[in-house]
Design a protein around this motif. Structure first.
Motif, PDB file in Angstrom:
ATOM      1  N   THR A 112       0.822  -1.221   0.000  1.00 51.69           N
ATOM      2  CA  THR A 112       0.000   0.000   0.000  1.00 51.69           C
ATOM      3  C   THR A 112       0.858   1.275   0.000  1.00 51.69           C
ATOM      4  OG1 THR A 112      -0.210  -0.186   2.373  1.00 51.69           O
ATOM      5  CG2 THR A 112      -2.038  -1.045   1.068  1.00 51.69           C
ATOM      6  N   HIS A 113       2.118   1.197   0.504  1.00 51.98           N
ATOM      7  CA  HIS A 113       2.929   2.419   0.486  1.00 51.98           C
ATOM      8  C   HIS A 113       3.430   2.755  -0.916  1.00 51.98           C
ATOM      9  CE1 HIS A 113       6.166  -0.610   1.282  1.00 51.98           C
ATOM     10  NE2 HIS A 113       6.794   0.140   0.410  1.00 51.98           N
ATOM     11  N   ARG A 114       3.114   1.904  -1.902  1.00 49.13           N
ATOM     12  CA  ARG A 114       3.461   2.228  -3.301  1.00 49.13           C
ATOM     13  C   ARG A 114       2.214   2.641  -4.102  1.00 49.13           C
ATOM     14  NH1 ARG A 114       8.065   0.814  -5.864  1.00 49.13           N
ATOM     15  NH2 ARG A 114       9.810   0.502  -4.480  1.00 49.13           N
ATOM     16  N   LEU A 115       1.119   2.951  -3.404  1.00 49.59           N
ATOM     17  CA  LEU A 115      -0.124   3.311  -4.097  1.00 49.59           C
ATOM     18  C   LEU A 115      -0.448   4.776  -3.869  1.00 49.59           C
ATOM     19  CD1 LEU A 115      -2.328   0.224  -3.127  1.00 49.59           C
ATOM     20  CD2 LEU A 115      -0.823   0.499  -5.110  1.00 49.59           C
ATOM     21  N   LEU A 116      -0.878   5.455  -4.918  1.00 48.92           N
ATOM     22  CA  LEU A 116      -1.223   6.871  -4.808  1.00 48.92           C
ATOM     23  C   LEU A 116      -2.602   7.078  -5.433  1.00 48.92           C
ATOM     24  CD1 LEU A 116       0.231   9.672  -4.145  1.00 48.92           C
ATOM     25  CD2 LEU A 116       0.467   9.866  -6.627  1.00 48.92           C
ATOM     26  N   THR A 288      16.644   3.755  -1.553  1.00 47.19           N
ATOM     27  CA  THR A 288      17.254   4.535  -0.470  1.00 47.19           C
ATOM     28  C   THR A 288      16.256   5.498   0.184  1.00 47.19           C
ATOM     29  OG1 THR A 288      18.032   6.081  -2.142  1.00 47.19           O
ATOM     30  CG2 THR A 288      19.623   4.464  -1.365  1.00 47.19           C
ATOM     31  N   ALA A 289      15.235   5.923  -0.552  1.00 49.11           N
ATOM     32  CA  ALA A 289      14.257   6.871   0.022  1.00 49.11           C
ATOM     33  C   ALA A 289      13.327   6.116   0.979  1.00 49.11           C
ATOM     34  CB  ALA A 289      13.444   7.510  -1.100  1.00 49.11           C
ATOM     35  N   SER A 290      12.858   6.813   2.014  1.00 43.71           N
ATOM     36  CA  SER A 290      11.906   6.185   2.944  1.00 43.71           C
ATOM     37  C   SER A 290      10.535   6.132   2.269  1.00 43.71           C
ATOM     38  CB  SER A 290      11.824   7.006   4.225  1.00 43.71           C
ATOM     39  OG  SER A 290      11.208   8.243   3.927  1.00 43.71           O
ATOM     40  N   PRO A 291       9.638   5.237   2.729  1.00 46.49           N
ATOM     41  CA  PRO A 291       8.289   5.211   2.151  1.00 46.49           C
ATOM     42  C   PRO A 291       7.611   6.590   2.210  1.00 46.49           C
ATOM     43  CG  PRO A 291       8.622   3.274   3.514  1.00 46.49           C
ATOM     44  CD  PRO A 291       9.849   4.133   3.696  1.00 46.49           C
ATOM     45  N   ALA A 292       7.886   7.351   3.290  1.00 42.16           N
ATOM     46  CA  ALA A 292       7.273   8.693   3.401  1.00 42.16           C
ATOM     47  C   ALA A 292       7.829   9.626   2.324  1.00 42.16           C
ATOM     48  CB  ALA A 292       7.528   9.266   4.789  1.00 42.16           C
ATOM     49  N   ASP A 293       9.159   9.547   2.081  1.00 43.48           N
ATOM     50  CA  ASP A 293       9.768  10.373   1.022  1.00 43.48           C
ATOM     51  C   ASP A 293       9.166  10.030  -0.336  1.00 43.48           C
ATOM     52  OD1 ASP A 293      11.467  11.747   2.583  1.00 43.48           O
ATOM     53  OD2 ASP A 293      13.286  10.634   2.039  1.00 43.48           O
ATOM     54  N   VAL A 294       8.985   8.720  -0.552  1.00 40.86           N
ATOM     55  CA  VAL A 294       8.448   8.275  -1.843  1.00 40.86           C
ATOM     56  C   VAL A 294       7.052   8.860  -2.031  1.00 40.86           C
ATOM     57  CG1 VAL A 294       7.599   6.261  -3.113  1.00 40.86           C
ATOM     58  CG2 VAL A 294       9.833   6.160  -1.975  1.00 40.86           C
ATOM     59  N   LEU A 295       6.211   8.732  -1.006  1.00 42.55           N
ATOM     60  CA  LEU A 295       4.841   9.249  -1.150  1.00 42.55           C
ATOM     61  C   LEU A 295       4.832  10.768  -1.298  1.00 42.55           C
ATOM     62  CD1 LEU A 295       2.377   7.146   1.013  1.00 42.55           C
ATOM     63  CD2 LEU A 295       2.537   7.314  -1.467  1.00 42.55           C
ATOM     64  N   ASP A 296       5.745  11.445  -0.587  1.00 44.12           N
ATOM     65  CA  ASP A 296       5.837  12.920  -0.717  1.00 44.12           C
ATOM     66  C   ASP A 296       6.177  13.310  -2.154  1.00 44.12           C
ATOM     67  OD1 ASP A 296       5.294  13.448   1.842  1.00 44.12           O
ATOM     68  OD2 ASP A 296       7.328  14.062   2.437  1.00 44.12           O
ATOM     69  N   ALA A 297       7.205  12.630  -2.704  1.00 49.47           N
ATOM     70  CA  ALA A 297       7.643  12.979  -4.066  1.00 49.47           C
ATOM     71  C   ALA A 297       6.554  12.650  -5.081  1.00 49.47           C
ATOM     72  CB  ALA A 297       8.945  12.244  -4.395  1.00 49.47           C
ATOM     73  N   LEU A 298       5.905  11.499  -4.901  1.00 45.73           N
ATOM     74  CA  LEU A 298       4.826  11.134  -5.831  1.00 45.73           C
ATOM     75  C   LEU A 298       3.659  12.124  -5.723  1.00 45.73           C
ATOM     76  CD1 LEU A 298       4.738   7.232  -5.501  1.00 45.73           C
ATOM     77  CD2 LEU A 298       5.265   8.527  -7.571  1.00 45.73           C
ATOM     78  N   SER A 299       3.368  12.561  -4.493  1.00 48.39           N
ATOM     79  CA  SER A 299       2.271  13.526  -4.313  1.00 48.39           C
ATOM     80  C   SER A 299       2.626  14.857  -4.977  1.00 48.39           C
ATOM     81  CB  SER A 299       1.993  13.788  -2.826  1.00 48.39           C
ATOM     82  OG  SER A 299       1.772  12.583  -2.172  1.00 48.39           O
ATOM     83  N   GLU A 300       3.918  15.239  -4.885  1.00 50.94           N
ATOM     84  CA  GLU A 300       4.364  16.489  -5.531  1.00 50.94           C
ATOM     85  C   GLU A 300       4.169  16.392  -7.045  1.00 50.94           C
ATOM     86  OE1 GLU A 300       8.307  17.627  -4.224  1.00 50.94           O
ATOM     87  OE2 GLU A 300       8.358  19.333  -5.613  1.00 50.94           O
TER      88      GLU A 300
END
Ligand SMILES: NC(=O)c1ccc[n+]([C@@H]2O[C@H](COP(=O)([O-])OP(=O)(O)OC[C@H]3O[C@@H](n4cnc5c(N)ncnc54)[C@H](OP(=O)(O)O)[C@@H]3O)[C@@H](O)[C@H]2O)c1
Length: 352
Positions: A112-116, A288-300
C-alpha cells in the motif's frame, strides 16, 4: 486472468507469451489491484533482454515500472485506502530491495505504500505514466542537480517523455534549457513546448552550439539519457566544474557490442576541468528513500500534473493480445506516443 510473461531472457517478441494465471491474494499491508492501463517503457524491454540494472527470475510477468488500476481487495487489517479507489501503482523495484510484481497482467498485488490515489479528472493514460518519467524529471532537475532559476540546463533526447516533462518543469521553475535532439523534424515541436534552445545532432556540432548559446560563462548542469558519443560530447561541452547526470543509454539500445555500451569521455576535459559524470537510477532512489519520502515525491508530481504544470503526452492504447504490434511500435524511431497496454473496465466513471 491474462498475463504477458517472458519465459526466458531474449528478444521480447520471441520470448513473451500470453498466459492464464490465478488472481493473487493480498496479504497484510497489500492491495489487490485490477489494472486499467500500463506503459511499455524502454526499460521494460531491457529487463526482458537481460540488459537492465536488475534481473528478475524467469518466467517473469513483464512491465516493471508502473500502472493505474482499481483497488479490488485489501489484505487483512489494511487501512487508509478504499476498495474501488483508482490508484497509481509505483511498481518500480527498489534496488537493493524486493522485486515487485510485473504490471503487464490483469491483477497484481502491491504494497500500500506504493499506491497513490488519483483524482477523477486525470486520465488513465496520464495516471499510468505518473510514477516514472514525471518523477524522474522532478528528481533530476530539482533534487539531483538542484538547477536554480536562471541557470542553463542541457538535456539530450529532449523529445522523449522525460525530456518534454523537463522542458515544462524548467519553464515553471525559471530554468533555461538547451535541448539536444537527433532529428531536425523534432526541432519546431521542442520550441513550441517551451524549449529555449534546440541543437539537432543530425546537422549541428553540439560543442560549438553550446558555446555559442551560453557564451563565456558556459553551462554547468546537464542530464543525459543517450550516452555513447553524444553523452561524452555533453560532458565536454560543460563549463569547468560542470556536472552531468546520466540516466539512460538510448544510443546503446539493441546493441550487443560491449564497446557500444560506453561513454567515451575526454580524460583531459574530465581531469583538467574537474567535471563530474554520475548516474541516476530511479530504482536505486526507491531503494534509499523512505516510504514517506516516496509518497511525498509522488504527491508532488501528482500536484504538478493535476495543476497542469506538467502535461504527460497521451499514450497509444493496445490490448494485451496485440503485444507483438505494441512492442514493434515501441521500438520504431520517431513513434511519438508511448504504447500502453489497456484492460477493459466496466466502471470507468472516474476517468474523463
Ligand atoms: N534512470 C532512470 O531512473 C530513468 C527513469 C526514467 C527514464 N529513464 C530513461 O530515460 C530515457 C527516456 O525515456 P522515455 O520513456 O522518456 O523515452 P520515450 O518517450 O520512449 O522517448 C524516446 C526518445 O529518445 C529518442 N532516442 C531514441 N534513441 C535515440 C538515440 N540513439 N539518440 C538520440 N535520441 C534517441 C527518441 O527520438 P526519436 O523521436 O527521434 O525517435 C525519442 O525522442 C530512456 O533511456 C529511459 O530508460 C531512466
Amino acid at each position: 486472468m491474462r498475463a504477458l510473461v517472458a519465459g526466458a531472457v531474449g528478444e521480447p517478441n520471441g520470448v513473451l507469451r500470453l498466459e492464464s494465471r490465478p488472481v493473487p491474494t493480498p496479504e497484510a499491508g497489500q492491495a489487490l489491484i485490477r489494472v486499467k492501463a500500463t506503459p511499455i517503457h524502454a526499460s521494460d524491454l531491457h529487463v526482458v533482454r537481460g540488459r537492465y540494472g536488475f534481473s528478475p527470475e524467469f518466467p517473469d510477468v513483464g512491465g516493471h515500472m508502473e500502472c493505474v488500476g482499481r483497488i479490488e481487495a485489501l489484505g487483512p487489517g489494511t487501512e487508509g485506502l478504499k476498495i474501488g479507489e483508482r490508484v497509481v501503482v509505483a511498481a518500480v523495484p527498489a534496488v537493493p530491495g524486493p522485486q515487485m510484481a510485473g504490471t503487464w497482467q490483469e491483477y497484481l498485488v502491491a504494497a500500500t505504500h506504493r499506491l497513490l490515489p488519483v483524482p477523477h479528472h486525470l486520465s488513465d493514460s496520464s495516471a499510468c505514466q505518473l510514477a516514472v518519467n514525471p518523477l524522474t524529471a522532478l528528481l533530476l532537475v530539482a533534487r539531483e542537480l538542484d538547477v536554480r532559476p536562471g541557470e542553463w540546463l542541457v538535456q539530450t533526447a529532449a523529445g522523449s517523455t522525460v525530456g518534454r516533462l523537463v522542458i515544462q518543469l524548467a519553464g515553471h521553475l525559471g530554468i533555461r534549457t538547451i535541448n539536444v535532439v537527433r532529428r531536425r523534424s523534432a526541432v519546431d515541436e521542442i520550441k513550441a513546448l517551451g524549449g529555449d534552445e534546440v541543437i539537432c545532432t543530425e546537422d549541428e556540432d553540439l560543442l560549438r552550439r553550446v558555446t555559442e548559446i551560453a557564451g563565456p560563462a558556459g553551462v554547468r548542469k546537464a542530464i543525459d539519457c543517450v550516452a555513447g558519443p553524444v553523452g561524452a560530447q555533453v560532458s565536454q561541452a560543460l563549463a569547468p566544474g560542470g556536472e552531468v547526470a546520466v540516466y539512460g543509454a538510448l544510443s546503446t539500445h539493441r546493441q550487443t557490442d560491449p564497446a557500444a555500451l560506453t561513454i567515451p569521455l575526454s580524460a583531459r576535459s574530465v581531469i583538467y576541468e574537474t567535471k563530474v559524470v554520475r548516474g541516476f537510477w530511479l530504482n536505486r532512489w526507491f531503494g534509499t528513500a523512505s516510504p514517506a519520502d516516496v509518497l511525498d515525491a509522488l504527491s508532488e508530481v501528482r500536484t504538478l500534473v493535476t495543476d497542469g504544470v506538467l502535461s504527460i503526452p497521451p499514450g497509444r492504447p493496445f490490448p494485451l493480445e496485440r503485444f507483438t504490434e505494441a512492442i514493434s511500435f515501441a521500438e520504431t524511431p520517431a513513434h511519438g506516443a508511448k504504447p500502453l497496454f489497456v484492460f477493459d473496465d466496466d466502471r470507468d466513471e472516474d476517468e474523463e
